[in-house]
Design a protein around this motif. Structure first.
Motif, PDB file in Angstrom:
ATOM      1  N   VAL A  83       0.881  -1.187  -0.124  1.00 31.20           N
ATOM      2  CA  VAL A  83      -0.063  -0.207   0.004  1.00 31.20           C
ATOM      3  C   VAL A  83       1.019   1.529  -0.043  1.00 31.20           C
ATOM      4  CG1 VAL A  83      -1.681   1.276   1.092  1.00 31.20           C
ATOM      5  CG2 VAL A  83      -1.718  -1.241   1.089  1.00 31.20           C
ATOM      6  N   CYS A  84       0.494   2.158  -0.642  1.00 29.71           N
ATOM      7  CA  CYS A  84       1.109   3.677  -0.681  1.00 29.71           C
ATOM      8  C   CYS A  84      -0.075   4.471  -0.170  1.00 29.71           C
ATOM      9  CB  CYS A  84       1.693   4.056  -2.107  1.00 29.71           C
ATOM     10  SG  CYS A  84       3.017   2.800  -2.469  1.00 29.71           S
ATOM     11  N   ALA A  85       0.758   5.779   0.059  1.00 25.83           N
ATOM     12  CA  ALA A  85      -0.273   6.935   0.387  1.00 25.83           C
ATOM     13  C   ALA A  85      -0.679   7.505  -0.776  1.00 25.83           C
ATOM     14  CB  ALA A  85       0.588   7.839   1.260  1.00 25.83           C
ATOM     15  N   VAL A  86      -0.116   7.699  -2.010  1.00 23.26           N
ATOM     16  CA  VAL A  86      -0.265   8.023  -3.173  1.00 23.26           C
ATOM     17  C   VAL A  86       0.308   7.150  -4.260  1.00 23.26           C
ATOM     18  CG1 VAL A  86      -0.060  10.563  -2.517  1.00 23.26           C
ATOM     19  CG2 VAL A  86       2.020   9.082  -3.329  1.00 23.26           C
ATOM     20  N   HIS A  87      -0.455   7.270  -5.487  1.00 26.00           N
ATOM     21  CA  HIS A  87       0.013   6.566  -6.684  1.00 26.00           C
ATOM     22  C   HIS A  87       0.815   7.360  -7.696  1.00 26.00           C
ATOM     23  CE1 HIS A  87      -2.956   2.863  -5.986  1.00 26.00           C
ATOM     24  NE2 HIS A  87      -1.947   3.023  -5.134  1.00 26.00           N
ATOM     25  N   ALA A 164       4.448  13.484   0.658  1.00 28.80           N
ATOM     26  CA  ALA A 164       3.181  13.587  -0.138  1.00 28.80           C
ATOM     27  C   ALA A 164       2.050  13.492   0.950  1.00 28.80           C
ATOM     28  CB  ALA A 164       3.296  12.439  -1.147  1.00 28.80           C
ATOM     29  N   ALA A 165       2.283  12.985   2.092  1.00 27.82           N
ATOM     30  CA  ALA A 165       1.042  12.613   2.977  1.00 27.82           C
ATOM     31  C   ALA A 165       1.738  12.922   4.288  1.00 27.82           C
ATOM     32  CB  ALA A 165       0.564  11.397   2.913  1.00 27.82           C
ATOM     33  N   PRO A 166       2.397  14.349   4.465  1.00 27.43           N
ATOM     34  CA  PRO A 166       2.763  14.637   5.781  1.00 27.43           C
ATOM     35  C   PRO A 166       2.169  14.507   7.340  1.00 27.43           C
ATOM     36  CG  PRO A 166       2.728  16.727   4.425  1.00 27.43           C
ATOM     37  CD  PRO A 166       2.379  15.442   3.856  1.00 27.43           C
ATOM     38  N   SER A 167       0.762  14.649   6.837  1.00 25.78           N
ATOM     39  CA  SER A 167      -0.076  14.593   8.159  1.00 25.78           C
ATOM     40  C   SER A 167      -0.066  13.172   8.811  1.00 25.78           C
ATOM     41  CB  SER A 167      -1.529  14.953   8.174  1.00 25.78           C
ATOM     42  OG  SER A 167      -2.042  14.132   7.012  1.00 25.78           O
ATOM     43  N   ALA A 186      14.866   7.307   3.699  1.00 27.53           N
ATOM     44  CA  ALA A 186      15.057   7.903   2.233  1.00 27.53           C
ATOM     45  C   ALA A 186      13.883   8.442   1.833  1.00 27.53           C
ATOM     46  CB  ALA A 186      15.787   7.143   1.352  1.00 27.53           C
ATOM     47  N   VAL A 187      13.590   9.789   1.579  1.00 26.18           N
ATOM     48  CA  VAL A 187      12.373  10.276   1.268  1.00 26.18           C
ATOM     49  C   VAL A 187      12.372  10.425  -0.445  1.00 26.18           C
ATOM     50  CG1 VAL A 187      11.626  11.552   3.456  1.00 26.18           C
ATOM     51  CG2 VAL A 187      12.906  12.561   1.513  1.00 26.18           C
ATOM     52  N   HIS A 188      11.144  10.234  -0.945  1.00 26.32           N
ATOM     53  CA  HIS A 188      11.137  10.544  -2.450  1.00 26.32           C
ATOM     54  C   HIS A 188      10.543  11.838  -2.760  1.00 26.32           C
ATOM     55  CE1 HIS A 188       8.985   8.653  -6.372  1.00 26.32           C
ATOM     56  NE2 HIS A 188       9.433   9.549  -6.475  1.00 26.32           N
ATOM     57  N   CYS A 189      11.216  12.698  -3.446  1.00 27.32           N
ATOM     58  CA  CYS A 189      10.852  14.030  -3.582  1.00 27.32           C
ATOM     59  C   CYS A 189      11.453  14.368  -4.981  1.00 27.32           C
ATOM     60  CB  CYS A 189      11.482  14.861  -2.490  1.00 27.32           C
ATOM     61  SG  CYS A 189      10.952  16.544  -2.757  1.00 27.32           S
ATOM     62  N   ASN A 190      10.562  14.908  -5.656  1.00 25.43           N
ATOM     63  CA  ASN A 190      10.754  15.163  -7.272  1.00 25.43           C
ATOM     64  C   ASN A 190      10.569  16.654  -7.605  1.00 25.43           C
ATOM     65  OD1 ASN A 190      11.110  12.546  -7.843  1.00 25.43           O
ATOM     66  ND2 ASN A 190       8.976  12.065  -8.199  1.00 25.43           N
ATOM     67  N   HIS A 191      10.016  17.504  -6.913  1.00 26.73           N
ATOM     68  CA  HIS A 191      10.117  19.074  -7.158  1.00 26.73           C
ATOM     69  C   HIS A 191      10.090  19.695  -5.957  1.00 26.73           C
ATOM     70  CE1 HIS A 191       8.419  22.532  -9.119  1.00 26.73           C
ATOM     71  NE2 HIS A 191       8.793  22.056 -10.097  1.00 26.73           N
ATOM     72  N   ALA A 192      10.711  20.943  -6.154  1.00 29.69           N
ATOM     73  CA  ALA A 192      10.804  21.806  -4.995  1.00 29.69           C
ATOM     74  C   ALA A 192       9.363  22.223  -4.475  1.00 29.69           C
ATOM     75  CB  ALA A 192      11.461  23.023  -5.388  1.00 29.69           C
ATOM     76  N   ARG A 193       8.246  22.294  -5.306  1.00 20.51           N
ATOM     77  CA  ARG A 193       7.320  22.744  -4.814  1.00 20.51           C
ATOM     78  C   ARG A 193       6.561  21.703  -3.605  1.00 20.51           C
ATOM     79  NH1 ARG A 193       3.408  23.711  -9.422  1.00 20.51           N
ATOM     80  NH2 ARG A 193       1.921  22.854  -8.189  1.00 20.51           N
ATOM     81  N   GLU A 194       7.151  20.305  -3.746  1.00 22.54           N
ATOM     82  CA  GLU A 194       6.899  19.196  -2.870  1.00 22.54           C
ATOM     83  C   GLU A 194       7.269  19.454  -1.337  1.00 22.54           C
ATOM     84  OE1 GLU A 194       6.463  15.293  -5.540  1.00 22.54           O
ATOM     85  OE2 GLU A 194       8.301  15.981  -5.244  1.00 22.54           O
ATOM     86  N   LEU A 195       8.097  20.259  -1.246  1.00 25.02           N
ATOM     87  CA  LEU A 195       8.569  20.815   0.105  1.00 25.02           C
ATOM     88  C   LEU A 195       7.752  21.672   0.852  1.00 25.02           C
ATOM     89  CD1 LEU A 195      12.514  20.469  -0.839  1.00 25.02           C
ATOM     90  CD2 LEU A 195      11.357  18.829   0.561  1.00 25.02           C
ATOM     91  N   THR A 196       6.499  21.362   1.192  1.00 24.50           N
ATOM     92  CA  THR A 196       5.712  22.458   1.628  1.00 24.50           C
ATOM     93  C   THR A 196       6.194  22.549   3.265  1.00 24.50           C
ATOM     94  OG1 THR A 196       4.319  20.414   2.137  1.00 24.50           O
ATOM     95  CG2 THR A 196       3.822  21.583   0.290  1.00 24.50           C
ATOM     96  N   ARG A 197       5.583  23.619   3.859  1.00 26.56           N
ATOM     97  CA  ARG A 197       5.969  23.886   5.415  1.00 26.56           C
ATOM     98  C   ARG A 197       5.646  22.546   5.990  1.00 26.56           C
ATOM     99  NH1 ARG A 197       2.310  28.208   7.828  1.00 26.56           N
ATOM    100  NH2 ARG A 197       1.187  26.575   7.341  1.00 26.56           N
ATOM    101  N   GLU A 198       4.452  21.836   5.952  1.00 28.72           N
ATOM    102  CA  GLU A 198       4.024  20.684   6.334  1.00 28.72           C
ATOM    103  C   GLU A 198       4.921  19.499   6.251  1.00 28.72           C
ATOM    104  OE1 GLU A 198       2.150  22.325   4.406  1.00 28.72           O
ATOM    105  OE2 GLU A 198       0.929  23.078   5.940  1.00 28.72           O
ATOM    106  N   ALA A 199       5.577  19.346   4.764  1.00 26.40           N
ATOM    107  CA  ALA A 199       6.494  18.301   4.169  1.00 26.40           C
ATOM    108  C   ALA A 199       7.677  18.615   5.174  1.00 26.40           C
ATOM    109  CB  ALA A 199       6.867  18.272   3.126  1.00 26.40           C
ATOM    110  N   LEU A 200       8.281  19.788   5.144  1.00 27.56           N
ATOM    111  CA  LEU A 200       9.455  20.103   5.885  1.00 27.56           C
ATOM    112  C   LEU A 200       9.515  19.909   7.518  1.00 27.56           C
ATOM    113  CD1 LEU A 200      10.382  23.228   4.265  1.00 27.56           C
ATOM    114  CD2 LEU A 200      11.496  21.119   4.068  1.00 27.56           C
ATOM    115  N   ALA A 201       8.200  20.090   8.130  1.00 22.83           N
ATOM    116  CA  ALA A 201       8.037  19.917   9.446  1.00 22.83           C
ATOM    117  C   ALA A 201       8.124  18.387   9.806  1.00 22.83           C
ATOM    118  CB  ALA A 201       6.689  20.453   9.983  1.00 22.83           C
ATOM    119  N   ALA A 202       7.444  17.344   8.920  1.00 24.73           N
ATOM    120  CA  ALA A 202       7.536  16.107   8.975  1.00 24.73           C
ATOM    121  C   ALA A 202       8.664  15.480   8.901  1.00 24.73           C
ATOM    122  CB  ALA A 202       6.734  15.437   7.825  1.00 24.73           C
ATOM    123  N   THR A 203       9.515  16.160   8.010  1.00 21.47           N
ATOM    124  CA  THR A 203      11.098  15.534   7.870  1.00 21.47           C
ATOM    125  C   THR A 203      11.889  15.998   8.987  1.00 21.47           C
ATOM    126  OG1 THR A 203      11.603  17.335   6.581  1.00 21.47           O
ATOM    127  CG2 THR A 203      11.096  15.204   5.399  1.00 21.47           C
TER     128      THR A 203
END
Ligand code: SF4
Length: 323
Positions: A83-87, A164-167, A186-203
């Motif tokens: 299972v993944c959080a996104v496809h 992709a699903a930092p909550s 190791a996180v999978h990240c392909n574009h700078a826009r994916e590094l949202t405030r929530e994603a950065l807080a999660a990492t």
């Protein structure tokens, strides 16, 4: 090029799954939006191209049992869930995913038994699927079982969840990765826009717990195949204390030709990136040789030949792209 099957939609092969956070990021009115392009099904996925295959990196050839891939003597991939959080539309493992299925207890016990019975294994890579969709309790039981195997030195978790699903990242989930052995994320990240405030807080929650965070990026046409897009992403990762690790050449997964650059284009982008960013922000550009022959760097000067032929780590030559 051939249509894979008439009268089908891309979602028949690979259902659309987009987390709430990711849906909020994408521009639904623009198929060219680099976030939408990664997740919204496209008719281009119905086109199959020469050399493409359902299992592009040859997992099946090295799988001794369900949920385990043993390609190199010192490492195994353990996939506790499908299972993944996104496809992701370009997913190299989508032939094996998408069923709401995780390993059951006897299957997990067998996989752990296999690892215990093979002392040369030093590193376990938890992947999937996405191991961070498991409950904190289940994940903690799994990491504790791995922590108790004397010959293991390192555990690595591959996940798209913090980006992709930092909550989904909670204190309990982070605590589930607390081990005596070296633990990496190791996180999978392909574009700078994916590094949202929530994603950065999660990492940051993993980093603050003492878990180093690396990034894996897939080189994707229309998403990050410019020096500007790659430089912005890599520099943003480093600023967030996330080390760019691999830039993956897009695999020969069936129906992903519209995402795939040539190796020559990838090499040129890496050369430009090397001119523009610090060494700390440079990932290694790698190609998984189709058929299960492993991952090799494809940068000029210290890799295989790129277009035409590639060499595996034992020196074996393989035609690339495959026919
Ligand atoms: S998160 Fe990873 S495994 Fe899941 S669909 Fe995306 S690329 Fe595939």
């Amino acid at each position: 090029m051939n249509k894979i099957a008439p009268q089908t939609t891309p979602a028949d092969f690979w259902p659309e799954l987009i987390s709430e956070e990711t849906r909020a990021l994408l521009d639904p009115s623009s198929p060219a939006d680099p976030i939408a392009r990664q997740y919204v099904p496209s008719a281009d996925e119905l086109i199959s191209s020469p050399g493409e295959r359902a299992d592009p990196i040859g997992d099946a050839a090295h799988s001794p049992m369900r949920g385990l891939v043993h390609r190199h003597p010192d490492r195994v991939l353990l996939m506790p869930t499908e299972v993944c959080a996104v496809h992701c539309r370009f997913c190299f493992r989508r032939h094996a995913l998408g069923q709401p299925r995780s390993l059951n207890e006897p299957e997990l016990d067998s996989a752990l038994g296999y690892i215990r019975a093979h002392p040369p294994i030093r590193e376990v890579i938890l992947t999937g699927g996405d191991p961070l969709v498991l409950s904190a309790e289940r994940l903690a039981r799994l990491t504790a079982a791995l922590d108790a195997i004397p010959h293991l030195a390192t555990i690595r978790v591959h996940s798209r969840v913090p980006i992709a699903a930092p909550s989904r990242v909670t204190t309990a989930l982070v605590a589930a990765l607390a081990t005596q052995k070296a633990m990496y994320l190791a996180v999978h990240c392909n574009h700078a826009r994916e590094l949202t405030r929530e994603a950065l807080a999660a990492t940051r929650m993993f980093l603050d717990a003492g878990i180093p965070v690396l990034a894996q990026t897939v080189l994707l046409r229309g998403v990050n195949d410019t020096a500007d897009a790659l430089a912005e992403l890599m520099e943003a990762l480093v600023a967030a204390r996330i080390k760019p690790y691999y830039l993956h050449h897009c695999d020969m997964v069936a129906g992903a030709a519209h995402f795939r650059t040539t190796v020559g284009e990838g090499r040129a982008l890496m050369a430009e990136l090397r001119r523009r960013v610090s060494g700390l922000a440079l990932p290694t550009y790698v190609l998984d040789i189709p058929g299960g022959h492993g991952k090799v760097p494809v940068e000029p000067g210290h890799g295989p030949d790129g277009e035409g032929w590639v060499k595996d780590t034992s020196g074996g030559a393989h035609r690339y792209p495959p026919e």
